[in-house]
Write an enzyme that holds these catalytic residues in place. Structure first.
Site, PDB file in Angstrom:
ATOM      1  N   GLU A  86       3.413   1.606   2.508  1.00  0.00           N
ATOM      2  CA  GLU A  86       4.652   1.224   3.447  1.00  0.00           C
ATOM      3  C   GLU A  86       6.079   1.277   2.223  1.00  0.00           C
ATOM      4  O   GLU A  86       5.664   1.445   1.036  1.00  0.00           O
ATOM      5  CB  GLU A  86       4.728   0.002   3.961  1.00  0.00           C
ATOM      6  CG  GLU A  86       4.424  -1.123   2.990  1.00  0.00           C
ATOM      7  CD  GLU A  86       2.643  -1.455   3.017  1.00  0.00           C
ATOM      8  OE1 GLU A  86       1.831  -0.645   3.100  1.00  0.00           O
ATOM      9  OE2 GLU A  86       2.407  -2.828   2.729  1.00  0.00           O
ATOM     10  N   CYS A  89       0.907  -1.217   0.111  1.00  0.00           N
ATOM     11  CA  CYS A  89       0.050  -0.073  -0.007  1.00  0.00           C
ATOM     12  C   CYS A  89       1.086   1.297   0.015  1.00  0.00           C
ATOM     13  O   CYS A  89       1.508   1.894  -1.247  1.00  0.00           O
ATOM     14  CB  CYS A  89      -0.871  -0.118   1.204  1.00  0.00           C
ATOM     15  SG  CYS A  89      -1.987  -1.399   1.187  1.00  0.00           S
TER      16      CYS A  89
END
Length: 812
Positions: free
Chosen positions: A447, A445
């Site tokens: 990160e 996502c």
């Protein structure tokens, strides 16, 4: 003839269209129905039975080898890239070594789900039931759950701390070093392993352990080479059978390439992209951990493209066609999760992220022609996978920013933006070398990690439900629903005399909740390390070969992880409601509020009280210092506490071995909302929580600038696991070029001045979403941003759809 260099970036908003071949291939994939595929499960069981006397690294290598040697393979009529995960596209393999209990329990309900529906044949059910006894008390879930300390198990059982995905699947959340693979081939890794093996003194038990890893590494390298060779032979066979001369030529080229890569280095763009795809695929056959990402695709593919372009071997159109093919292949990978896990990952996402843009190690703009071609391919493909992230920095050109906004207008929920100006300094402060920090990519996502040098789960550990934790604190440390005493009793809310007393209880309780999350995470990691090492992934991650260790044993250069904190906006709005309306202004008594929460605002007079909570207290997301500071203060105990605890790899080789915060809650806001009673912000029980660090629905009333200001007050430099912000705009708003320019300016302000970490946009209007709920057949291609990923809207459960519909639609 040498072709002149083409510049595909000349015209803003012009992305080209799919070639007829890719258009047919896209339709084929979209028409493929998702089935549960038992083949991998059967092959895995066969291998475990055959090799169960071997060391665990050898077992895992032999399992992958057995699968790659025996699984069904095929080459579709219109593809130029080959490699399949299951017996058919979009079928989801079962990984029995991680979990079988839920598979058997849900066999008859896969096709009855409210979202993320899978079909399954009776034959498949029979095959899975037949192998199930072998896996009883023999899976990651069984071992992990049995290993939870009793007190910590209670937090897990009640869903206060969610870690279902950590003990029912592999890790994922990683990007290997694709650049090294395509430049040097697996043969280079093979040589390194053999060189290290020759140095071993086997009288040292540590060296003997290394020997097993090295033997396993050689097995998976050969198995991957054999897998590629199977496609080479199949392509030659199909070439001999076809009467289509053009397709025959294509198949013979595929056969040539697959005979060569990924074992040998790639020499051109076509070979490079095929090698990337095959490695990416095998990693997800090895383990069903999601968020396996491509890293900085534009950086390592562009040299091959530029060389081929200069020598006339390729055109931008052909390169784009291969990139669209890669996008479509990426969507063919599927994953079936338990329903409990599905609620945290609605839309069957695999979070396979491509990162473009950013900077070179010397701080120069890294955007190249490949960056633009990838944008073109994403738009042409019009699919929810792969994820696309743009690394923003202050030197990013207006031209590239304009093109990114033009992609956003297409309604894909992409690209997301991550901010170099925050992430790179945060990495360097944590001990990451400057050249590596400048080479970070998005993983899954929002990160971030360094491709090929970072261990698993830079984000993606356990989920802590902040609003539910608040309710437990208010109830004297006792879970209000189950009655179980989870945290120390610092007094019941109805007996507290000040907001400061409540906050002190919150501070102490959150620290204990954090401790319990660490225990749960460590237990999951220990079970994975002891029983389910990913050999190929470890081989392709530096410095596993040098150290003779798998990633879980400490083989990676860097190893930082983070859990996910859910319901940040609900916590902010709840705290300000309590402080203002209960303690400061005394408009609501403590008992009245507590009764209303227990009654879900359904008793007489409680709806009026709920409206007071909603309307008479300021809300997070509107640049109100009073509210924003409350959440900053409430979040800090977690940030401080989590930094104290090491992960299981600390001191075993990697730089780091520590933890930090992260807000990438994916769709856990829906799942964790189910287990959360009514909250002091006026939210009804069982309804979704706020997602990421985004404001609660319809509470951000002062526009996007105010949202940016509120979010930027969070301690973003400490929340290295990602500060996920979703924003929503109507297509009509971005139809104006002036508004597009304003959006670029707004983004620059957010990143340059406010030091925002991340933002992504849903560009779809409410009317379209509502119509798609009523007439899903008319909106098959409608894509929405769910959290840190996009998904087809019609495949989501109605509850998740409603959650997206209710998000605030911003203006500029």
């Amino acid at each position: 003839m040498v072709m002149t260099k083409e510049m595909p970036k000349k015209t803003i908003g012009k992305f080209g269209t799919l070639t007829p071949k890719m258009n047919r291939y896209r339709e084929e994939i979209l028409n493929a129905e998702p089935y549960v595929d038992p083949e991998r499960a059967v092959l895995t069981t066969e291998a475990y039975k055959k090799y169960q006397d071997q060391q665990v690294d050898i077992i895992r290598a032999r399992v992958l080898e057995h699968i790659l040697h025996n699984m069904t393979i095929f080459i579709e009529q219109d593809t130029l890239l080959v490699g399949n995960q299951a017996q058919h596209n979009r079928w989801a393999p079962v990984f029995p070594e991680y979990s079988m209990n839920w598979v058997i329990d849900e066999l008859d309900t896969f096709d009855k789900r409210s979202g993320d529906v899978f079909y399954i044949t009776d034959e498949a059910k029979d095959e899975l039931r037949k192998i199930a006894p072998f896996w009883q008390h023999n899976t990651l879930e069984d071992r992990g759950y049995a290993a939870f300390p009793e007190k910590s198990k209670l937090f897990y059982d009640l869903g206060v701390i969610g870690a279902d995905g950590n003990i029912t699947s592999g890790d994922g959340h990683i990007a290997v070093n694709y650049e090294t693979v395509i430049k040097y081939g697996l043969v280079a890794y093979e040589k390194r392993i053999k060189d290290e093996m020759e140095k071993l003194d086997l009288t040292d038990i540590d060296n003997q352990k290394k020997l097993y890893f090295y033997q396993a590494g050689l097995i998976v390298i050969k198995a991957t080479r054999d897998f590629a060779e199977r496609y080479s032979k199949l392509a030659r066979k199909q070439a001999a059978q076809t009467t289509d001369e053009k397709r025959r030529t294509e198949l013979l080229e595929i056969a040539r390439i697959m005979h060569k890569i990924p074992y040998q280095p790639a020499d051109n763009f076509y070979e490079a992209i095929q090698a990337v795809w095959l490695i990416h695929l095998v990693l997800q056959i090895e383990s069903n951990g999601h968020s396996v990402s491509y890293g900085r695709l534009d950086q390592y593919l562009d040299p091959f493209y530029e060389k081929d372009l200069a020598t006339g071997q390729i055109t931008s159109e052909k390169a784009t066609e291969l990139l669209t093919n890669l996008c479509m292949k990426t969507l063919t990978i599927n994953k079936v999760r338990s329903w409990a896990h599905t609620e945290f990952s609605a839309g069957s996402p695999l979070y396979q992220n491509i990162t473009i843009g950013g900077q070179t190690p010397d701080g120069k703009d890294a955007v190249n022609d490949m960056s633009y071609l990838i944008l073109n391919a994403i738009v042409q493909s019009h699919l929810p996978q792969p994820n696309l992230t743009v690394r923003y920095h202050h030197g990013l050109s207006n031209h590239f920013m304009d093109q990114c906004v033009a992609v956003i207008k297409e309604g894909l929920g992409m690209p997301a933006f991550n901010n170099d100006e925050v992430i790179i300094p945060s990495f360097i402060a944590r001990g990451i070398k400057k050249e590596d920090a400048y080479n970070y990519s998005a993983i899954g996502c929002v990160e971030t990690a360094v491709p090929g040098k970072w261990g698993y789960r830079c984000t993606g550990m356990s989920f802590i439900n902040f609003p539910r934790t608040l309710l437990i604190v208010m109830n004297g440390g006792k879970d209000p629903e189950s009655g179980k005493q989870l945290l120390p009793n610092y007094g019941h809310f109805t007996e507290m005399t000040s907001y400061e007393e409540l906050f002190t209880a919150w501070d102490k309780s959150l620290r204990e909740m954090t401790r319990q999350s660490v225990i749960i995470e460590n237990t999951c990691d220990l079970a994975l390390e002891q029983n389910y090492p990913d050999i190929l992934c470890s081989v392709l991650t530096k410095d596993c070969i040098s150290r003779g260790k798998t990633i879980k044993e400490g083989g990676a250069v860097y190893d930082f992880i983070s859990g996910l904190q859910v319901g940040i906006a609900n916590l902010a709005d709840s705290l300000v409601s309590i402080k203002k309306l209960v303690f400061d202004e005394q408009k609501i008594t403590k008992q009245e509020l507590w009764n209303a929460l227990r009654d879900n605002f359904k008793s007489e007079g409680q709806e009026e009280l709920r409206q007071m909570l909603i309307n008479d207290a300021p809300k997070y997301g509107n640049d109100i210092d009073e509210v924003d500071q409350l959440i900053v203060d409430a979040y800090q105990p977690y940030i401080d506490e989590i930094s104290k605890y090491k992960n299981t790899r600390y001191g075993r080789g990697p730089i780091g071995g520590k933890r930090y915060a992260g807000t990438s809650s994916i769709s856990a806001n829906v799942g964790q909302g189910h287990s959360t009673l009514a909250t002091p912000d006026g939210r009804y029980a069982r309804t979704p929580l706020s997602e990421g660090c985004s404001p609660a629905h319809s509470m951000d009333t002062d526009g996007p600038t105010a949202v940016f200001k509120s979010v930027s007050k969070l301690n973003t430099k400490a929340i290295t696991g990602g500060v996920l912000l979703n924003q929503k705009m109507s297509p009509q708003l971005l139809a104006s070029s002036d508004n597009c320019d304003k959006l670029v300016m707004l983004l620059r302000i957010f990143f340059n001045r406010l030091h925002g970490y991340h933002v992504q946009y849903n560009v779809v209007d409410r009317k379209t979403l509502v119509d798609a709920q009523k007439h899903p057949d008319k909106h098959r291609d409608l894509i929405v941003r769910v959290a840190g990923y996009s998904a087809f809207f019609v495949g989501l459960s109605k509850e998740t759809q409603d959650d997206i519909i209710e998000r605030t639609e911003q203006s500029i």
